[in-house]
Design a protein around this motif. Structure first.
Motif, short mmCIF file in Angstrom:
data_model
loop_
_atom_site.label_atom_id
_atom_site.label_comp_id
_atom_site.label_asym_id
_atom_site.label_seq_id
_atom_site.Cartn_x
_atom_site.Cartn_y
_atom_site.Cartn_z
N ALA A 54 -31.52 -86.81 16.30
CA ALA A 54 -30.96 -85.90 17.20
C ALA A 54 -31.86 -84.50 16.73
O ALA A 54 -32.38 -84.20 15.68
CB ALA A 54 -29.47 -85.52 16.55
N GLN A 55 -31.95 -83.61 17.75
CA GLN A 55 -32.47 -82.09 17.54
C GLN A 55 -31.46 -81.19 17.51
O GLN A 55 -30.34 -81.07 18.28
CB GLN A 55 -33.15 -81.92 19.01
N VAL A 56 -31.42 -80.56 16.39
CA VAL A 56 -30.39 -79.59 15.86
C VAL A 56 -30.81 -78.27 16.86
O VAL A 56 -31.72 -77.87 16.90
CB VAL A 56 -30.46 -79.24 14.60
N VAL A 57 -29.67 -77.94 17.64
CA VAL A 57 -29.64 -76.66 18.27
C VAL A 57 -29.14 -75.53 17.51
O VAL A 57 -29.68 -74.45 17.82
CB VAL A 57 -28.83 -76.71 19.59
N LYS A 58 -28.12 -75.63 17.06
CA LYS A 58 -27.52 -74.47 16.29
C LYS A 58 -26.55 -74.92 15.22
O LYS A 58 -25.96 -75.89 15.21
CB LYS A 58 -26.39 -73.66 17.34
N VAL A 59 -26.48 -74.12 14.17
CA VAL A 59 -25.83 -74.45 13.04
C VAL A 59 -25.01 -73.16 12.51
O VAL A 59 -25.49 -71.87 12.49
CB VAL A 59 -26.77 -74.53 11.73
N GLU A 60 -23.67 -73.37 12.10
CA GLU A 60 -22.93 -72.37 12.00
C GLU A 60 -21.88 -72.78 10.62
O GLU A 60 -21.57 -73.63 10.61
CB GLU A 60 -21.58 -72.18 13.37
N ALA A 61 -21.71 -71.53 10.00
CA ALA A 61 -21.01 -71.86 8.70
C ALA A 61 -19.93 -70.69 8.69
O ALA A 61 -20.01 -69.74 8.96
CB ALA A 61 -22.01 -71.55 7.36
N PHE A 62 -18.58 -71.12 8.10
CA PHE A 62 -17.55 -70.43 8.21
C PHE A 62 -16.86 -70.40 6.90
O PHE A 62 -16.79 -71.57 6.16
CB PHE A 62 -16.43 -70.63 9.11
N ILE A 63 -16.35 -69.48 6.24
CA ILE A 63 -15.63 -69.14 5.04
C ILE A 63 -14.48 -68.15 5.19
O ILE A 63 -14.61 -67.33 5.67
CB ILE A 63 -16.19 -68.79 3.66
N VAL A 64 -13.27 -68.93 5.06
CA VAL A 64 -11.84 -68.40 5.27
C VAL A 64 -11.28 -68.43 4.05
O VAL A 64 -11.35 -69.34 3.24
CB VAL A 64 -11.30 -68.81 6.37
N ASP A 65 -9.93 -67.65 4.18
CA ASP A 65 -8.98 -67.76 2.90
C ASP A 65 -7.60 -68.86 3.08
O ASP A 65 -6.97 -68.71 2.18
CB ASP A 65 -8.58 -66.45 2.63
N LYS A 66 -7.69 -69.51 4.19
CA LYS A 66 -6.62 -70.38 4.77
C LYS A 66 -7.35 -71.38 5.54
O LYS A 66 -8.37 -71.19 6.29
CB LYS A 66 -5.59 -69.60 5.55
#
Length: 174
Positions: A54-66
């Motif tokens: 697979a070709q990686v197009v986009k990477v997103e990371a999220f950190i939340v408190d819930k």
């Protein structure tokens, strides 16, 4: 006199049974996990498992408190900047982004940092990719129950790695 009518059809980005398909069809995989306080773990690696070519197009990371589960509205508030490693939630960040692969599969992983000594945080890694090969045979490892939620999480166990909130994200080559 002969009149000629020329019709141009717009390309179809995703088709159902019996339709034609043109253009790339992107898939997304994600994985969510709890990020314990710094005194328990400090750094938690969350990874997503992808098909081998697979070709990686986009990477997103999220950190939340819930933990917002499948809801996207709550996660959007915790979108991290992968260039700097900074996240909107205080005392959190992304320390490293890695990618590795074998003939069987490949992994994209991020090291999530929680500097708080008492607060538990929640992280999500989302990877948009272009599968190579037949879409009917989209790779799904035995460890994944759902095609779109496929990954792993765990503490980063090394004495040599001490995260610094002022450091930039280190992207390791394939």
């Amino acid at each position: 006199m002969l009149a000629v009518l020329v019709l141009q059809a717009a390309p179809v980005s995703a088709g159902g049974p019996g339709s034609t398909q043109s253009g790339p069809v992107y898939k997304a995989r994600l994985f969510r996990a709890e990020i314990p306080p710094a005194h328990e773990v400090g750094v938690t690696r969350i990874g997503v498992i992808l098909p081998p070519k697979a070709q990686v197009v986009k990477v997103e990371a999220f950190i939340v408190d819930k933990d917002y589960g499948r809801r996207t509205d709550g996660w959007g508030r915790g979108r991290c900047d992968l260039e700097s490693g900074q996240c909107p939630l205080p005392a959190t960040g992304i320390a490293r982004l890695t990618r590795s692969g074998t003939d069987v599969d490949q992994e994209v992983a991020a090291d999530f940092v929680n500097f708080s000594d008492s607060e538990t945080r929640y992280g999500k890694l989302r990877v948009v990719f272009l599968p190579i090969g037949s879409l009917r045979k989209t790779y799904r490892p035995k460890s994944c129950i759902v095609r779109a939620v496929c990954g792993f999480a765990g503490p980063v166990e090394t004495d040599m790695f001490t995260p610094d909130p002022d450091d930039k994200v280190v992207i390791l080559p394939d």
